[in-house]
Design a protein around this motif. Structure first.
Motif, mmCIF file in Angstrom:
data_model
loop_
_atom_site.group_PDB
_atom_site.id
_atom_site.type_symbol
_atom_site.label_atom_id
_atom_site.label_comp_id
_atom_site.label_asym_id
_atom_site.label_seq_id
_atom_site.Cartn_x
_atom_site.Cartn_y
_atom_site.Cartn_z
ATOM 1 N N VAL A 191 0.840 -1.207 0.000
ATOM 2 C CA VAL A 191 0.000 0.000 0.000
ATOM 3 C C VAL A 191 0.871 1.252 0.000
ATOM 4 C CG1 VAL A 191 -1.641 1.337 1.378
ATOM 5 C CG2 VAL A 191 -1.977 -1.129 1.068
ATOM 6 N N PHE A 192 1.953 1.232 0.762
ATOM 7 C CA PHE A 192 2.898 2.352 0.777
ATOM 8 C C PHE A 192 3.466 2.600 -0.618
ATOM 9 C CE2 PHE A 192 7.395 3.589 0.943
ATOM 10 C CZ PHE A 192 7.333 4.793 1.630
ATOM 11 N N LEU A 193 3.697 1.521 -1.355
ATOM 12 C CA LEU A 193 4.332 1.638 -2.668
ATOM 13 C C LEU A 193 3.386 2.115 -3.769
ATOM 14 C CD1 LEU A 193 6.629 -1.531 -2.784
ATOM 15 C CD2 LEU A 193 7.365 0.856 -2.904
ATOM 16 N N VAL A 194 2.084 1.949 -3.581
ATOM 17 C CA VAL A 194 1.151 2.282 -4.658
ATOM 18 C C VAL A 194 1.292 3.740 -5.109
ATOM 19 C CG1 VAL A 194 -1.281 2.558 -5.272
ATOM 20 C CG2 VAL A 194 -0.509 0.462 -4.162
ATOM 21 N N PRO A 195 1.093 4.741 -4.232
ATOM 22 C CA PRO A 195 1.206 6.128 -4.707
ATOM 23 C C PRO A 195 2.632 6.491 -5.104
ATOM 24 C CG PRO A 195 0.970 6.086 -2.322
ATOM 25 C CD PRO A 195 0.737 4.689 -2.797
ATOM 26 N N VAL A 196 3.601 5.965 -4.369
ATOM 27 C CA VAL A 196 5.001 6.272 -4.684
ATOM 28 C C VAL A 196 5.349 5.780 -6.082
ATOM 29 C CG1 VAL A 196 7.407 5.874 -4.008
ATOM 30 C CG2 VAL A 196 5.655 6.185 -2.243
ATOM 31 N N THR A 197 4.878 4.570 -6.402
ATOM 32 C CA THR A 197 5.188 3.977 -7.711
ATOM 33 C C THR A 197 4.609 4.799 -8.850
ATOM 34 O OG1 THR A 197 5.284 1.750 -6.787
ATOM 35 C CG2 THR A 197 4.885 1.926 -9.147
ATOM 36 N N PHE A 198 3.346 5.160 -8.756
ATOM 37 C CA PHE A 198 2.705 5.846 -9.879
ATOM 38 C C PHE A 198 3.115 7.305 -9.972
ATOM 39 C CE2 PHE A 198 0.036 2.095 -9.320
ATOM 40 C CZ PHE A 198 -0.003 1.656 -10.631
ATOM 41 N N LEU A 199 3.505 7.915 -8.860
ATOM 42 C CA LEU A 199 4.043 9.273 -8.929
ATOM 43 C C LEU A 199 5.435 9.294 -9.545
ATOM 44 C CD1 LEU A 199 2.929 10.793 -5.482
ATOM 45 C CD2 LEU A 199 2.126 11.460 -7.768
#
Length: 289
Positions: A191-199
């Motif tokens: 879940v932590f990686l979801v926004p970081v990845t797409f940004l």
């Protein structure tokens, strides 16, 4: 004379499965996965495996374990995965592996400060010997030292070392088995990686059949199964003993480099293997200060 019981040997062997599988990350990343998407690779390794574990166990955190699971998931998964894949992409596998091999040294330091264990000269000595052995195995005259890759490798080792130490300090709550415990952390890290990845990376890359196979291997074997055994081992074995098992990862990576990629292993590399194996075995024995 200090000996290991059959039960301890079994627990150690099962725990060692995790870093052995993680050693396949380097060849899978370079040979099967689309280049330039380390964050997406970390996300695909973590979140599906975590959700599978939650669906199977149907056990959620309670009380303080909501934030503890989040902290551990970010350290062990959310930060460690993308830093690992970044180092694997930007550095030769040997350089990345040698940086990661410093994790037992960091754990030995943290065990004193966080777990209040007595400092052990033997632990530091064998930790240094392990790093030296790995260096002999995987470093060559053509090794490159990309700054971002080096920082990623060091950051990954620090994040994982702190995560392992806090996992030992906090233990595992009653009613939560190793699969549920791993699922909490894999899900939190994913879940932590979801926004970081797409940004950071934008849209997901195109995925062909070899990439699907690579993601499945990293997610199911290197994610779900490996972390269940890893967190189980942290609860049953001394934290410094578990950490030194991480030396298996670069050793497996080097062996796969020789078997799959045709990289040569000469006398220096074989001597490094012997030194790293000795350090790993010695690290399983209790040490006096």
């Amino acid at each position: 004379m200090t000996t290991l019981t059959s039960g301890t040997l079994t627990r150690t062997a099962l725990t060692a499965f995790a870093p052995a599988v993680w050693g396949t990350t380097y060849v899978v990343t370079t040979e099967l996965l689309p280049a330039g998407h380390p964050l997406f690779a970390g996300l695909m390794r973590a979140l599906p495996a975590g959700l599978i574990a939650l669906a199977v166990t149907r056990v959620l955190p309670r009380g303080v374990w909501w934030w503890r699971a989040a902290v551990l998931g970010v350290l062990n998964i959310g930060l460690f995965f993308p830093l690992l894949f970044t180092a694997a992409e930007r550095l030769p596998g040997g350089v990345a592996a040698t940086l990661g091999a410093g994790q037992p040294l960091v754990v030995a330091v943290l065990a004193v400060g966080v777990l209040h264990e007595r400092p052990s000269v033997a632990r530091f000595a064998w930790g240094l010997a392990g790093v030296a052995g790995v260096g002999l195995v995987v470093l060559g005259p053509a090794a490159g030292f990309d700054t971002a890759g080096v920082l990623a490798g060091l950051g990954g080792a620090l994040a994982m070392a702190l995560g392992v130490t806090l996992t030992k300090r906090w233990g595992r709550p009653a009613g939560a088995g190793p699969t549920a415990f791993a699922g909490w952390q894999l899900t939190a890290g994913g879940v932590f990686l979801v926004p970081v990845t797409f940004l950071a990376e934008g849209a997901p890359p195109s995925i062909d059949l070899p990439a699907v196979a690579g993601y499945l291997w990293l997610g199911l074997a290197g994610g779900l199964l490996a972390y269940v055994l890893w967190f189980r081992g942290i609860g049953l074995l001394p934290v410094t003993s578990v950490a030194v098992l991480g030396l298996l990862s670069p050793m497996v990576a080097a062996l796969l480099g020789a078997l799959v990629l045709g990289q040569e292993l000469g006398p220096v590399q074989l001597a490094g293997f012997a030194l790293a194996l000795t350090a790993m075995v010695a690290g399983q024995l209790p040490h006096e200060r």
